[in-house]
Motif scaffolding. Structure first.
Motif, PDB file in Angstrom:
ATOM      1  N   ASN A  64      83.249  59.291 -17.851  1.00 16.59           N
ATOM      2  CA  ASN A  64      83.460  60.638 -17.329  1.00 16.59           C
ATOM      3  C   ASN A  64      84.947  60.823 -17.017  1.00 16.59           C
ATOM      4  O   ASN A  64      85.316  61.323 -15.963  1.00 16.59           O
ATOM      5  N   ALA A  65      85.781  60.409 -17.959  1.00 15.68           N
ATOM      6  CA  ALA A  65      87.230  60.388 -17.740  1.00 15.68           C
ATOM      7  C   ALA A  65      87.820  61.770 -17.471  1.00 15.68           C
ATOM      8  O   ALA A  65      88.840  61.885 -16.795  1.00 15.68           O
ATOM      9  N   LYS A  66      87.183  62.806 -17.978  1.00 15.93           N
ATOM     10  CA  LYS A  66      87.685  64.161 -17.739  1.00 15.93           C
ATOM     11  C   LYS A  66      87.704  64.493 -16.253  1.00 15.93           C
ATOM     12  O   LYS A  66      88.467  65.328 -15.806  1.00 15.93           O
ATOM     13  N   ASN A  67      86.841  63.836 -15.485  1.00 19.32           N
ATOM     14  CA  ASN A  67      86.714  64.142 -14.065  1.00 19.32           C
ATOM     15  C   ASN A  67      87.318  63.078 -13.154  1.00 19.32           C
ATOM     16  O   ASN A  67      86.998  63.032 -11.975  1.00 19.32           O
ATOM     17  N   VAL A  68      88.182  62.232 -13.689  1.00 13.93           N
ATOM     18  CA  VAL A  68      88.859  61.242 -12.856  1.00 13.93           C
ATOM     19  C   VAL A  68      89.851  61.987 -11.960  1.00 13.93           C
ATOM     20  O   VAL A  68      90.582  62.868 -12.402  1.00 13.93           O
ATOM     21  N   SER A 121      98.289  50.871 -17.015  1.00 11.64           N
ATOM     22  CA  SER A 121      98.970  51.870 -17.833  1.00 11.64           C
ATOM     23  C   SER A 121      98.064  52.409 -18.940  1.00 11.64           C
ATOM     24  O   SER A 121      97.980  53.622 -19.155  1.00 11.64           O
ATOM     25  N   VAL A 122      97.366  51.519 -19.618  1.00 10.09           N
ATOM     26  CA  VAL A 122      96.458  51.935 -20.704  1.00 10.09           C
ATOM     27  C   VAL A 122      95.332  52.800 -20.153  1.00 10.09           C
ATOM     28  O   VAL A 122      94.995  53.838 -20.735  1.00 10.09           O
ATOM     29  N   LEU A 123      94.754  52.406 -19.038  1.00  9.04           N
ATOM     30  CA  LEU A 123      93.680  53.202 -18.436  1.00  9.04           C
ATOM     31  C   LEU A 123      94.173  54.596 -18.062  1.00  9.04           C
ATOM     32  O   LEU A 123      93.498  55.598 -18.320  1.00  9.04           O
ATOM     33  N   LYS A 124      95.345  54.666 -17.460  1.00 10.94           N
ATOM     34  CA  LYS A 124      95.913  55.968 -17.080  1.00 10.94           C
ATOM     35  C   LYS A 124      96.085  56.853 -18.314  1.00 10.94           C
ATOM     36  O   LYS A 124      95.707  58.029 -18.309  1.00 10.94           O
ATOM     37  N   LEU A 125      96.623  56.295 -19.376  1.00 10.37           N
ATOM     38  CA  LEU A 125      96.845  57.070 -20.599  1.00 10.37           C
ATOM     39  C   LEU A 125      95.535  57.484 -21.261  1.00 10.37           C
ATOM     40  O   LEU A 125      95.425  58.591 -21.808  1.00 10.37           O
ATOM     41  N   GLN A 126      94.526  56.622 -21.206  1.00 14.02           N
ATOM     42  CA  GLN A 126      93.217  56.980 -21.758  1.00 14.02           C
ATOM     43  C   GLN A 126      92.607  58.152 -20.995  1.00 14.02           C
ATOM     44  O   GLN A 126      92.042  59.069 -21.594  1.00 14.02           O
ATOM     45  N   VAL A 127      92.711  58.117 -19.685  1.00 12.86           N
ATOM     46  CA  VAL A 127      92.180  59.208 -18.869  1.00 12.86           C
ATOM     47  C   VAL A 127      92.963  60.493 -19.139  1.00 12.86           C
ATOM     48  O   VAL A 127      92.364  61.565 -19.313  1.00 12.86           O
ATOM     49  N   GLN A 128      94.267  60.391 -19.206  1.00 14.80           N
ATOM     50  CA  GLN A 128      95.077  61.571 -19.485  1.00 14.80           C
ATOM     51  C   GLN A 128      94.721  62.171 -20.846  1.00 14.80           C
ATOM     52  O   GLN A 128      94.673  63.389 -20.997  1.00 14.80           O
ATOM     53  N   ALA A 129      94.468  61.333 -21.822  1.00 14.96           N
ATOM     54  CA  ALA A 129      94.062  61.820 -23.145  1.00 14.96           C
ATOM     55  C   ALA A 129      92.726  62.547 -23.053  1.00 14.96           C
ATOM     56  O   ALA A 129      92.549  63.622 -23.643  1.00 14.96           O
ATOM     57  N   ALA A 130      91.786  61.979 -22.304  1.00 10.84           N
ATOM     58  CA  ALA A 130      90.475  62.618 -22.130  1.00 10.84           C
ATOM     59  C   ALA A 130      90.603  63.951 -21.405  1.00 10.84           C
ATOM     60  O   ALA A 130      89.778  64.847 -21.590  1.00 10.84           O
ATOM     61  N   GLN A 131      91.639  64.086 -20.619  1.00  6.47           N
ATOM     62  CA  GLN A 131      91.872  65.322 -19.871  1.00  6.47           C
ATOM     63  C   GLN A 131      92.755  66.305 -20.635  1.00  6.47           C
ATOM     64  O   GLN A 131      93.196  67.302 -20.094  1.00  6.47           O
ATOM     65  N   GLY A 132      93.007  66.004 -21.911  1.00  6.38           N
ATOM     66  CA  GLY A 132      93.688  66.952 -22.777  1.00  6.38           C
ATOM     67  C   GLY A 132      95.165  66.733 -23.013  1.00  6.38           C
ATOM     68  O   GLY A 132      95.797  67.511 -23.723  1.00  6.38           O
TER      69      GLY A 132
END
Length: 170
Positions: A64-68, A121-132
């Motif tokens: 549910n990365a869009k809602n992190v 860093s990778v997790l942050k970027l993955q979440v940011q990608a999921a958030q557009g």
């Protein structure tokens, strides 16, 4: 033919209810402030840095990365920054001053620290990608660095790794 008043009222109510914008629930942060020493995965034996780093961030719901929560992205960024500071201000000077087995153990601890830093860093970027956000290029770069350091950690599996204290917090 006359439409009953109750029907008109109910029709108006349900039309308004379904046409109203859906309120998005605010994301709830899963991470709390921690010190570098609480977060550190350095020490013990080399070879398990990937699993140890993943465990530190297991509360993050990537499904549910869009809602992190934005504060969790800040936390991941902060982990990256303080682990980087620990590398340059603690590990690098200690490695430069050490020799032999002590130097190898410090280098192994530094690699574990880098796995922690790059995982955040990778997790942050993955979440940011999921958030557009467009993070593809930066994500590919960070994933490559992470894979390199995981391989170095696994290559040193079973060797001693030194944990260094560092005064910083997220």
């Amino acid at each position: 033919m006359q439409i009953p008043t109750l029907f008109v009222i109910l029709f108006a109510f349900f039309t308004a209810a379904f046409a109203a914008p859906v309120e998005r629930r605010a994301a709830v942060a899963v991470f709390k402030t921690q010190t570098y020493n609480q977060l550190s995965i350095s020490g013990g034996k080399a070879g398990t840095a990937q699993a140890l780093a993943s465990a530190k961030f297991a509360a993050l719901n990537l499904a549910n990365a869009k809602n992190v929560a934005a504060s969790d992205l800040d936390f991941l960024n902060s982990v990256n920054q303080i682990a980087n500071d620990a590398e340059t201000e603690a590990f690098n000077p200690a490695i430069a001053a050490a020799t032999g087995a002590a130097k190898t153990a410090l280098q192994n601890g530094k690699i574990q620290n880098k796995v922690l830093k790059l995982t955040a860093s990778v997790l942050k970027l993955q979440v940011q990608a999921a958030q557009g956000q467009n993070t593809a290029s930066q994500l590919a770069t960070e994933q490559k660095k992470l894979a390199t350091n995981i391989a170095l950690d696994k290559k040193a599996a079973g060797q001693a790794a030194t944990k260094l204290s560092f005064n910083a917090s997220t």
